[in-house]
Design an enzyme around this catalytic site. Structure first.
Site, mmCIF file in Angstrom:
data_model
loop_
_atom_site.group_PDB
_atom_site.id
_atom_site.type_symbol
_atom_site.label_atom_id
_atom_site.label_comp_id
_atom_site.label_asym_id
_atom_site.label_seq_id
_atom_site.Cartn_x
_atom_site.Cartn_y
_atom_site.Cartn_z
ATOM 1 C CG LEU A 56 16.093 5.771 1.509
ATOM 2 C CD1 LEU A 56 15.276 6.841 0.795
ATOM 3 C CD2 LEU A 56 16.040 5.981 3.013
ATOM 4 C CG ASP A 57 13.569 -0.650 4.078
ATOM 5 O OD1 ASP A 57 14.740 -1.051 4.025
ATOM 6 O OD2 ASP A 57 12.877 -0.666 5.118
ATOM 7 C CD1 TRP A 58 11.235 -1.904 -4.392
ATOM 8 C CD2 TRP A 58 9.604 -2.798 -3.126
ATOM 9 N NE1 TRP A 58 10.188 -2.242 -5.222
ATOM 10 C CE2 TRP A 58 9.181 -2.791 -4.474
ATOM 11 C CE3 TRP A 58 8.761 -3.321 -2.153
ATOM 12 C CZ2 TRP A 58 7.941 -3.280 -4.859
ATOM 13 C CZ3 TRP A 58 7.523 -3.825 -2.543
ATOM 14 C CH2 TRP A 58 7.128 -3.800 -3.881
#
Length: 211
Positions: A56-58
């Site tokens: 998942l993105d930051w």
């Protein structure tokens, strides 16, 4: 680093299902000061065998699964690659789409000059498909359920931007009004369904959005 606000939703001998907080990397970054991440925290706090399966993105929060042995990692990775998993995200998007649901089929590619942004590119982009559905309408924005069929980087963020409805709080893609509308990126992985790599049981995990 302690696990702190990392919530373990489910664990067994084969896998860990985590509710990842926003502003935490899934895996270490290249720079030395980007070593803090989800997989490192788990490995340092009782789960040394934890292996990342997907990311998942930051800034994106929500459900992410990790494997606890090589065979489970191989099988879970195959399920993601072959699109045998089901995923749904909850998001807040700017404005009011005319329709209550739809699909976005636009190819995407990484754009080095504006890194880490991605862009729609009909010649060089890779196939990307997203289904969207309005859950609730507010004055200036909407709550939407997003279902990615493909898993391109920044897919949901760029696809919603492409139809004129960027996600609230998105520092990469939102215009100033949408960016200022919420103090974090309003994108949360709210549902994940997969087949258990050892038992073959179909599992479904849910996590309500924190916004």
């Amino acid at each position: 680093m302690p696990l702190s606000n990392v919530q373990i939703i489910h664990q067994d001998a084969a896998l860990l299902v985590i509710n990842k907080p926003t502003l935490l990397l899934s895996v270490p970054g290249r720079a030395e000061d980007n070593r803090d991440c989800l997989v490192t925290r788990l490995q340092e706090n009782g789960y040394p065998e934890a292996r990342i399966v997907h990311r998942l993105d930051w800034e994106t929060s929500g459900i992410i699964v990790l494997a606890r042995d090589a065979d489970s990692h191989r099988e879970l990775s195959r399920q993601f690659h072959d699109r045998e998993t089901e995923k749904a995200y909850t998001a807040l998007c700017w404005g009011q789409p005319e329709q209550d649901s739809g699909s976005i089929d636009l190819p995407l590619r990484y754009d080095p000059p504006t890194k880490p942004r991605h862009v729609v590119d009909h010649e060089l982009g890779k196939h990307a498909l997203t289904y969207w559905r309005i859950v609730e309408r507010y004055d200036t924005h909407c709550r939407v359920e997003l279902t990615p069929i493909t898993g391109r980087s920044h897919q949901l963020r760029v696809h919603m931007l492409s139809i004129g409805h960027p996600l609230l709080g998105d520092g990469l893609y939102a215009h100033p009004e949408a960016l200022a509308a919420y103090p974090r990126l309003c994108l949360h992985a709210s549902m994940l369904s997969l087949t258990h790599p050892q038992t073959g049981e179909r599992l479904r995990f849910e996590s309500p959005a924190p916004f």
